[in-house]
Design a protein around this motif. Sequence first.
Motif, PDB file in Angstrom:
ATOM      1  N   ARG A  78       0.871  -1.187   0.000  1.00 58.18           N
ATOM      2  CA  ARG A  78       0.000   0.000   0.000  1.00 58.18           C
ATOM      3  C   ARG A  78       0.899   1.226   0.000  1.00 58.18           C
ATOM      4  O   ARG A  78       1.476   1.590   1.032  1.00 58.18           O
ATOM      5  N   ILE A  79       0.990   1.855  -1.171  1.00 55.98           N
ATOM      6  CA  ILE A  79       2.031   2.851  -1.409  1.00 55.98           C
ATOM      7  C   ILE A  79       1.431   4.244  -1.610  1.00 55.98           C
ATOM      8  O   ILE A  79       0.652   4.473  -2.539  1.00 55.98           O
ATOM      9  N   GLY A  80       1.775   5.137  -0.725  1.00 56.11           N
ATOM     10  CA  GLY A  80       1.341   6.529  -0.877  1.00 56.11           C
ATOM     11  C   GLY A  80       2.212   7.258  -1.879  1.00 56.11           C
ATOM     12  O   GLY A  80       3.398   6.959  -2.019  1.00 56.11           O
ATOM     13  N   VAL A  81       1.601   8.216  -2.570  1.00 61.12           N
ATOM     14  CA  VAL A  81       2.386   9.084  -3.462  1.00 61.12           C
ATOM     15  C   VAL A  81       2.092  10.517  -3.072  1.00 61.12           C
ATOM     16  O   VAL A  81       0.958  10.994  -3.199  1.00 61.12           O
ATOM     17  N   ILE A  82       3.113  11.210  -2.574  1.00 60.64           N
ATOM     18  CA  ILE A  82       2.919  12.598  -2.139  1.00 60.64           C
ATOM     19  C   ILE A  82       2.702  13.489  -3.352  1.00 60.64           C
ATOM     20  O   ILE A  82       3.473  13.464  -4.302  1.00 60.64           O
ATOM     21  N   MET A  83       1.630  14.283  -3.290  1.00 51.72           N
ATOM     22  CA  MET A  83       1.322  15.236  -4.356  1.00 51.72           C
ATOM     23  C   MET A  83       1.427  16.648  -3.792  1.00 51.72           C
ATOM     24  O   MET A  83       0.584  17.076  -3.011  1.00 51.72           O
ATOM     25  N   PRO A  84       2.453  17.388  -4.165  1.00 58.49           N
ATOM     26  CA  PRO A  84       2.614  18.755  -3.669  1.00 58.49           C
ATOM     27  C   PRO A  84       1.385  19.591  -3.991  1.00 58.49           C
ATOM     28  O   PRO A  84       0.803  19.433  -5.066  1.00 58.49           O
ATOM     29  N   GLU A  85       1.007  20.446  -3.069  1.00 64.34           N
ATOM     30  CA  GLU A  85      -0.151  21.298  -3.355  1.00 64.34           C
ATOM     31  C   GLU A  85       0.218  22.467  -4.248  1.00 64.34           C
ATOM     32  O   GLU A  85      -0.657  23.078  -4.855  1.00 64.34           O
ATOM     33  N   ASP A  86       1.485  22.772  -4.324  1.00 63.95           N
ATOM     34  CA  ASP A  86       1.956  23.834  -5.211  1.00 63.95           C
ATOM     35  C   ASP A  86       1.647  23.471  -6.663  1.00 63.95           C
ATOM     36  O   ASP A  86       2.244  22.575  -7.244  1.00 63.95           O
ATOM     37  N   ARG A  87       0.692  24.193  -7.231  1.00 64.94           N
ATOM     38  CA  ARG A  87       0.242  23.853  -8.590  1.00 64.94           C
ATOM     39  C   ARG A  87       1.348  23.967  -9.631  1.00 64.94           C
ATOM     40  O   ARG A  87       1.279  23.383 -10.705  1.00 64.94           O
ATOM     41  N   ARG A  88       2.380  24.741  -9.345  1.00 61.30           N
ATOM     42  CA  ARG A  88       3.454  24.907 -10.326  1.00 61.30           C
ATOM     43  C   ARG A  88       4.207  23.608 -10.548  1.00 61.30           C
ATOM     44  O   ARG A  88       4.939  23.458 -11.507  1.00 61.30           O
ATOM     45  N   LEU A  89       4.029  22.683  -9.631  1.00 61.76           N
ATOM     46  CA  LEU A  89       4.743  21.420  -9.757  1.00 61.76           C
ATOM     47  C   LEU A  89       3.912  20.342 -10.436  1.00 61.76           C
ATOM     48  O   LEU A  89       4.394  19.230 -10.652  1.00 61.76           O
ATOM     49  N   ASP A  90       2.671  20.666 -10.790  1.00 64.61           N
ATOM     50  CA  ASP A  90       1.810  19.681 -11.451  1.00 64.61           C
ATOM     51  C   ASP A  90       2.493  19.067 -12.657  1.00 64.61           C
ATOM     52  O   ASP A  90       2.365  17.867 -12.915  1.00 64.61           O
ATOM     53  N   PHE A  91       3.196  19.927 -13.369  1.00 63.77           N
ATOM     54  CA  PHE A  91       3.875  19.485 -14.571  1.00 63.77           C
ATOM     55  C   PHE A  91       4.776  18.281 -14.292  1.00 63.77           C
ATOM     56  O   PHE A  91       4.947  17.409 -15.131  1.00 63.77           O
ATOM     57  N   PHE A  92       5.355  18.242 -13.105  1.00 60.63           N
ATOM     58  CA  PHE A  92       6.181  17.103 -12.734  1.00 60.63           C
ATOM     59  C   PHE A  92       5.397  16.036 -11.971  1.00 60.63           C
ATOM     60  O   PHE A  92       5.571  14.844 -12.169  1.00 60.63           O
ATOM     61  N   SER A  93       4.557  16.497 -11.045  1.00 57.82           N
ATOM     62  CA  SER A  93       3.977  15.565 -10.091  1.00 57.82           C
ATOM     63  C   SER A  93       2.904  14.688 -10.717  1.00 57.82           C
ATOM     64  O   SER A  93       2.795  13.502 -10.380  1.00 57.82           O
ATOM     65  N   VAL A  94       2.123  15.227 -11.609  1.00 56.07           N
ATOM     66  CA  VAL A  94       1.053  14.432 -12.203  1.00 56.07           C
ATOM     67  C   VAL A  94       1.609  13.252 -13.007  1.00 56.07           C
ATOM     68  O   VAL A  94       1.178  12.107 -12.809  1.00 56.07           O
TER      69      VAL A  94
END
Lengths: 340, 340
Positions: B192-208
Amino acid sequence: MSHSPKHPAGHPAPTSADVARLAGVSRATVSYVLNNTAAVRISDRTRRRVREAAEELGYVPHAAARSLRAGHTRMVLLPTAHVPVGPLYSRFFDELQWALRRLDYTVVQYGSLGMDGDEAARAWAELRPVAVVAFGEIALTPQGVEVLKRSGARAVITLGAHQVEGAHALVLDQAEVGRQAVAHLVERGRRRIGVIMPEDRRLDFFSVPRLEGARQAAAGTGAEIVPVPLRHEEEPAAELAGRWRDLGLDAVFAYNDEYAMLLMRALQDAGIDVPGETAVVGADDLLLGRLLRPRLSTVQIDMVIGRHLAELVDRAVRDPGGAPERHDLMAARLIHRESS
Amino acid sequence: MSHSPKHPAGHPAPTSADVARLAGVSRATVSYVLNNTAAVRISDRTRRRVREAAEELGYVPHAAARSLRAGHTRMVLLPTAHVPVGPLYSRFFDELQWALRRLDYTVVQYGSLGMDGDEAARAWAELRPVAVVAFGEIALTPQGVEVLKRSGARAVITLGAHQVEGAHALVLDQAEVGRQAVAHLVERGRRRIGVIMPEDRRLDFFSVPRLEGARQAAAGTGAEIVPVPLRHEEEPAAELAGRWRDLGLDAVFAYNDEYAMLLMRALQDAGIDVPGETAVVGADDLLLGRLLRPRLSTVQIDMVIGRHLAELVDRAVRDPGGAPERHDLMAARLIHRESS
DNA sequence: TTGAAAGCGCTACCAT
DNA sequence: ATGGTAGCGCTTTCAA
C-alpha cells in the motif's frame, strides 16, 4: 556551409499587406482594425473582413517593425548570468515578471553569461529596452548605464550591493547577513568564528559580502573571523570535520542553510557536539533548517517584493528625469533556534 | 496620463547616420566598417575615423532595424512560465544558454506566465525567433507550432512529456521517475504505497506524470497507489504524520527529496519507524538525501545535457525541412539507500 | 574606395 | 469610412 536557400521556410511570413490584399482594403485599415485604434471609425463589415483575413493567413504582427516605427518598446530586460538558485529568488523573479506584465510590459530575460560589464551593456542596448533591471552578478559601470540611457532606456535599475551612478538602486546588502550572524554568535560568547566560503564561484556575489559583514561585526569585539573554504559535497565536508578541532573554532557561520546542513551532519558524524563544542548558524531560513536536529539558527532574509520593484520600474519609465532612487531593500534578522 | 514629451530621454539615440555625418562618410561606409564586411575594401584612415565617431557618440546598432532588414534573427526563444526550481534545471539552463551563445545565437527567456497555449505562441511569434525551445509548462498545440513556423521559426522544440505534431521533441518522461520508485517498493514487498502530491500547482507538470508512472508500475502487482496531498510546510506534514497510521500505508514515494525530508522528519517525530513501518523514497538525488538518517533512497535523474540540446537546435535551424526528431532524454534509475 | 537609394513591416498623418 | 504615403534604422546592391 550553405546557410540557406532564398526561401527560408517555404513561405515567407504573411505581412499586413497580405492581409490587406486578401481583405480588399488598405494596409492602413488593417492596422486600424487590428490595433483597435480609437481615433478612427471602421465599419463592422470591414472589421470582420480584416479579422477573417488575418485569421486565415495566420498573420502575426512583426514586433521589430512595430517598435522601429514607434520609436520605443515596452521591453523590460532582466539580464541574468546564472539562473539564481533557491526558492527566494525564484519567487522574486516570478513576482516581478507577473507584476510587470500586469503593467503591460514585455519581460525578457537575456542570458549574459561570460560577458564583461560594458560589453554586456552594449548587447542589452541593441535591443532598445525601455528599462533594464540588472541583477548584480554583472557589474554595471556608470559608462554602461550611460550607454543604455543614450540608447533610449528610460530606467536602469541595479539590484545588488552597490549603487551605480545614474541608475536607480535596490541595495541588497548581503553584508548584513554576515553581520547579523556574527553579532549573534559574539553575543553568545563565541570568540573564534569560522565563515564557510563556498568554492562555487557563482556564489561569490553573495558569499564575499557576507564574509565582509562577518568581519565588520567581529571588529573591536575581540572575536576572530576565519574563512573556511568548502565544496558542496559530502567528502570535503567529512574531511573538514576530520580536522575541525585543529581549527579551534567555537562557532561557524555556514554561508546558508544548505551548507549548514552539510557541515552539521559532518560535524555530528565526527563526534563534535553542536552547539556545545561548536555553534552553527545558517542563512535564508529554509524549511530544512527547522527539520534538522538540533534545529538550525539562521538569518532570515526579507527579499524585496516583486510588485514593489515593478512599481519602481513603472514610475521610473514614466518619469525618466527623476533623481535616482535608492532603496535599501533587504532586511535580515536572526532567528535563534537550537544550533547556537 | 501624459505619456511622454516628444523627446523621451532628452536626446534620441544616435543612428548610423549620425556616425556617418560626424565621420564625414556615407551611412553605407559606416555599415561596412562596423560589420567588417569582407566583400569591400575600406581605407584604414576611413575605418579609424568611423570607429572614433561611433565611439564618441556611443553608437549602438538597433537590433530591430537590423533584423527587419535582414529578414531573420538569431534569437532562440526560451519561454518560461515559472523559473524552474532546483539545481538540476539551473544547471541545465546555464549549459543550454552557454552552448547556444557559442553557436552565435542570442538566447532570450520570455516570461509567459498565465498565457494559454495559442496566445503564447502568437506572442512568441511576434518576436520572430529563429528557434523556440518550449519547456513543457506551457502546452504547445500543433496550431501553435504552425503559427511559429509560418512566422519564420525554423525550429520548434518541445521539452516535455509529449511530442507535439510538427515540432521536434525532447521527451522528458517524468512518469519514469514514478515507475522506478514504485517498482522498487513493490519488489521489496510493499503493498500500500502513498504518493505525495505537492499542493503547489506549479509542480503539477512534474507531479502528475510521476503519479501516473507510479500507477503504471503498481498495475497488476496487487499493490495499491494512494495519492496524498501535502503542502511544503511543517504543520501540514505534522498533521499528516498524526493520521498516518489511519492511512495504512507501508511505503511512500515522496515526489522528491525535499518533500521526502519533510515527511520523514514528521514521521520520525510521530514515532513511526522508517523504513520498518513505512519505507520512503524520494527523487532527484539531492545531496541532502545522503545527509539524512536513515539515508534516503531516491530516483536519480539524468537530465539532458544542455550542449546536446544546443546542437539539436542548430541542426534544426540549418535544415528546417528535416523530419521532426524525437529523443527520449531522461534516464531515471533508483538508488537504494537506507530508507526503503 | 565610396555614395545614392531601395526596401524590410509597420503605424500615423493627411487626404479624400 | 478608408486610402496614400512617409519614414523609423539598417544593409546591400548598383553606380560612380
